[in-house]
Enzyme design. Structure first.
Site, PDB file in Angstrom:
ATOM      1  N   PRO A 150      69.148  26.189 128.957  1.00 34.76           N
ATOM      2  CA  PRO A 150      68.195  27.074 128.595  1.00 34.76           C
ATOM      3  C   PRO A 150      67.434  27.559 129.818  1.00 34.76           C
ATOM      4  O   PRO A 150      67.285  27.020 130.873  1.00 34.76           O
ATOM      5  CB  PRO A 150      67.171  25.985 127.931  1.00 34.76           C
ATOM      6  CG  PRO A 150      67.600  24.764 128.107  1.00 34.76           C
ATOM      7  CD  PRO A 150      69.121  24.799 128.508  1.00 34.76           C
ATOM      8  N   GLU A 151      66.981  28.874 129.614  1.00 34.17           N
ATOM      9  CA  GLU A 151      66.413  29.815 130.777  1.00 34.17           C
ATOM     10  C   GLU A 151      64.934  30.167 130.184  1.00 34.17           C
ATOM     11  O   GLU A 151      64.517  29.636 128.952  1.00 34.17           O
ATOM     12  CB  GLU A 151      67.230  30.766 131.446  1.00 34.17           C
ATOM     13  CG  GLU A 151      68.431  30.215 131.787  1.00 34.17           C
ATOM     14  CD  GLU A 151      69.275  31.640 132.540  1.00 34.17           C
ATOM     15  OE1 GLU A 151      68.734  32.614 132.767  1.00 34.17           O
ATOM     16  OE2 GLU A 151      70.476  31.642 132.371  1.00 34.17           O
ATOM     17  N   HIS A 163      71.210  11.143 120.647  1.00 29.86           N
ATOM     18  CA  HIS A 163      70.873  11.014 122.072  1.00 29.86           C
ATOM     19  C   HIS A 163      69.253  11.171 122.367  1.00 29.86           C
ATOM     20  O   HIS A 163      68.866  11.780 123.287  1.00 29.86           O
ATOM     21  CB  HIS A 163      71.624  12.165 122.577  1.00 29.86           C
ATOM     22  CG  HIS A 163      73.079  11.889 122.748  1.00 29.86           C
ATOM     23  ND1 HIS A 163      73.797  11.071 123.576  1.00 29.86           N
ATOM     24  CD2 HIS A 163      73.932  12.645 122.109  1.00 29.86           C
ATOM     25  CE1 HIS A 163      74.879  11.029 123.341  1.00 29.86           C
ATOM     26  NE2 HIS A 163      75.265  11.826 122.154  1.00 29.86           N
ATOM     27  N   ARG A 169      72.809  15.225 127.918  1.00 26.53           N
ATOM     28  CA  ARG A 169      73.561  14.949 129.276  1.00 26.53           C
ATOM     29  C   ARG A 169      72.570  14.324 130.341  1.00 26.53           C
ATOM     30  O   ARG A 169      72.580  14.229 131.384  1.00 26.53           O
ATOM     31  CB  ARG A 169      73.948  16.216 129.817  1.00 26.53           C
ATOM     32  CG  ARG A 169      75.508  16.713 128.895  1.00 26.53           C
ATOM     33  CD  ARG A 169      76.160  17.889 129.359  1.00 26.53           C
ATOM     34  NE  ARG A 169      76.728  17.515 130.813  1.00 26.53           N
ATOM     35  CZ  ARG A 169      77.131  18.683 131.545  1.00 26.53           C
ATOM     36  NH1 ARG A 169      77.383  19.510 131.233  1.00 26.53           N
ATOM     37  NH2 ARG A 169      77.510  18.151 132.922  1.00 26.53           N
TER      38      ARG A 169
END
Ligand SMILES: [Zn+2]
Length: 282
Positions: free
Chosen positions: A2-3, A97, A117
């Site tokens: 994501p930016e 997660h 992650r």
């Protein structure tokens, strides 16, 4: 990953879903994400407060809360590479997660930060935000500011654009896209970018970000993934079409340039992929 546009779209979805909700519990399932605070410290700071606003700075989300005694609390969130934020109704199982789970009161709703992650963060530290450069969509980010940031730097212009202290929120995808739109090679030394090119690049950065926010805002994030309420448009149905249609060079290696037909090239700069058209970008 994501930016700025993805985080801004997420912010726009989260704010109405959270504001005025009272925090009744904080469960930290992945302590790494809240470091240097402990789970107990984060919980002590947040429980009992209400969400007042959800802001954004660069790729960071700023959650503003207020305790009943008037004391303000700010939590800084970052999605890292795979973070997603979800508001889950009562009875819906937690995602596998789930990293931080925030109880939102008696109806059983939860605000969940999920991170496969584990490069995300959710803590009380404001230092990284204070070190950020100007917001590219705000007035303070002018062509002159960009020119000054490039002047004197021997770094390749694409690598320089990723430096968050120069301009905040631009990452690998939108740096490649902005340079294509400006007709500028990502390999060019920053100090060799001419004045007219700086002006084009400045405009291109703003355009690619604004267009991505606009397009991302049209995706129905709330109903995504079978009604799980996944907020993050990189992960929802329709998002892959969005990226394929909107992005002109990023992740298009070997495919013809939309402007001149030359195959798009992938190169590696500072250990990151860059995509460019050797025909259009000089
Ligand atoms: Zn081309």
């Amino acid at each position: 990953m994501p930016e700025l546009p993805e985080v801004e779209v997420l912010r726009r979805h989260l704010e109405p879903a959270l504001v005025s909700r009272r925090i009744t519990s904080v469960d930290v399932l992945l302590p790494k994400l809240v470091r240097p605070q402990t789970a107990a410290e984060l919980s002590r700071a947040m429980v009992g407060s209400r969400f007042e606003s959800v802001g954004r700075r660069g790729k960071y989300l700023l959650f503003q809360m207020r305790q009943a005694d008037g004391q303000g609390v700010q939590v800084v969130g970052h999605l890292g590479m795979t973070g997603r934020m979800v508001r889950l109704p009562a009875g819906v199982p937690l995602p596998r997660h789930a990293a931080v789970v925030i109880g939102l009161g008696e109806d059983g709703d939860r605000f969940v930060f999920e991170d496969v992650r584990r490069f995300g963060r959710f803590n009380l530290e404001t230092g990284p935000v204070e070190a950020l450069g100007p917001e590219p969509l705000e007035e303070a980010f002018t062509a002159a500011v960009l020119a000054a940031a490039l002047a004197g730097s021997t770094q390749a212009v694409k690598v320089r654009l990723l430096d968050q202290s120069m301009v905040s929120g631009v990452g690998n995808i939108y740096a490649s896209e902005a340079l294509f739109r400006a007709g500028l090679s990502p390999r060019r030394a920053s100090r060799r970018v001419k004045r007219a090119e700086v002006i084009r690049l400045h405009q291109a950065i703003r355009e690619v970000l604004q267009e991505a926010i606009h397009e991302g805002s049209t995706l129905p994030l709330d109903s995504a993934a079978g009604g799980e309420g996944l907020f993050y448009y990189g992960a929802v149905e329709g998002a892959s079409d969005f990226y394929q249609e909107r992005l002109r060079v990023y992740d298009r290696a070997g495919r013809p340039c939309v402007a001149c037909g030359t195959p798009i090239q992938r190169i590696v700069q500072a250990a990151r992929s860059t995509f460019l058209c050797p025909g259009c970008q000089r």
